[in-house]
Scaffold this motif. Sequence first.
Motif, short mmCIF file in Angstrom:
data_model
loop_
_atom_site.label_atom_id
_atom_site.label_comp_id
_atom_site.label_asym_id
_atom_site.label_seq_id
_atom_site.Cartn_x
_atom_site.Cartn_y
_atom_site.Cartn_z
N THR A 130 -20.65 62.54 -94.85
CA THR A 130 -22.06 62.63 -95.22
C THR A 130 -22.51 64.08 -95.29
OG1 THR A 130 -22.57 60.47 -94.24
CG2 THR A 130 -24.42 61.99 -94.55
N ALA A 131 -22.09 64.87 -94.30
CA ALA A 131 -22.46 66.29 -94.27
C ALA A 131 -21.85 67.03 -95.46
CB ALA A 131 -21.99 66.92 -92.96
N ASP A 168 -23.77 66.20 -98.55
CA ASP A 168 -25.09 66.82 -98.53
C ASP A 168 -25.00 68.31 -98.85
OD1 ASP A 168 -28.06 66.50 -97.59
OD2 ASP A 168 -27.33 68.28 -96.54
N GLN A 184 -24.56 71.51 -91.22
CA GLN A 184 -25.39 70.68 -92.10
C GLN A 184 -26.66 70.22 -91.38
OE1 GLN A 184 -25.71 67.04 -91.86
NE2 GLN A 184 -26.86 66.78 -93.78
N ARG A 185 -26.55 69.84 -90.11
CA ARG A 185 -27.73 69.38 -89.38
C ARG A 185 -28.71 70.53 -89.15
NH1 ARG A 185 -26.13 64.49 -85.28
NH2 ARG A 185 -25.22 63.18 -86.89
N ARG A 212 -30.55 71.04 -92.34
CA ARG A 212 -31.58 70.00 -92.53
C ARG A 212 -32.85 70.35 -91.79
NH1 ARG A 212 -29.07 64.52 -90.69
NH2 ARG A 212 -31.28 64.12 -90.39
N ASP A 233 -35.95 71.13 -96.37
CA ASP A 233 -36.20 69.71 -96.58
C ASP A 233 -35.31 69.11 -97.68
OD1 ASP A 233 -38.12 69.61 -94.62
OD2 ASP A 233 -39.78 70.03 -96.01
N SER A 234 -34.98 69.91 -98.68
CA SER A 234 -34.26 69.35 -99.82
C SER A 234 -32.77 69.68 -99.78
CB SER A 234 -34.85 69.83 -101.14
OG SER A 234 -34.45 71.16 -101.42
N MET A 235 -31.98 68.77 -100.31
CA MET A 235 -30.54 68.99 -100.40
C MET A 235 -30.23 70.17 -101.31
SD MET A 235 -27.55 66.18 -101.24
CE MET A 235 -28.14 65.85 -102.91
N ARG A 267 -30.59 73.34 -99.39
CA ARG A 267 -29.48 73.55 -98.45
C ARG A 267 -28.24 74.06 -99.19
NH1 ARG A 267 -32.05 68.93 -96.26
NH2 ARG A 267 -30.71 67.41 -97.30
#
Length: 221
Positions: free
Chosen positions: A111-112, A115, A160-161, A164, A168-170, A173
């Motif tokens: 998931t990370a 993202d 990744q956390r 976040r 706010d947005s992918m 990041r």
Amino acid sequence: MANFTLDETRALQYHRALVGLLRTQPDLIKRAGEQLERMRLKTPRALSIWQRWESILAMPLDDLAEVILEDSPAGGHLRANSPLGNALTPAQRNRIWRAIGMQQFVDFFLTAANDLGLSATEQACLTGIDEAEISQWFRYPPDDVTPPVLARLKDIVSIQRALRGLFDSMDARQSWLRAPHESLGDAPLAVMMSGNLDAVREMLADQLRPTLERSDLPRSM
């Protein structure tokens, strides 16, 4: 409905781990067939589901995995009436639950990585795991990984956390990861790819102090 969803999630995790076990212990198919006969005798009115399972157990492993891991009501019905779980020995069952803990952590990593927009090549470089093996993790999560690999996976999840918490947005990041950063002397991703994930993680920690919760980690840790 919430209880059903939770039970189905656990059943899916359990069968994903079972598929991994089948790769190394094919005798489990024979024992599942024997268990299926007992289930057929106990509940003969459910003939259609037992016939379906009989055909599934005769499939090649990749085809079997695709059917029993299908994310659909039909797949859920199969897992709810599975002869595989009760065919396990206590040692195999313990191994399954350990594998589920690792599976959950691998899911955090996947998931990370998604993202952060990490390509297969970048994931392989950052983890030290071959691209082909990582691509199999969606279907066959590893039972275990070496401590150095686990440390790198944890760093990627932690980074990744932290991002976040900052963006706010992918898209933001991912842009931050690939844009030059003055304090690092290069883009954060380039620094990570050079093997220095700690520098990026620690810089973000100074800003946000992110930590992984105990519940986020594999039980075997």
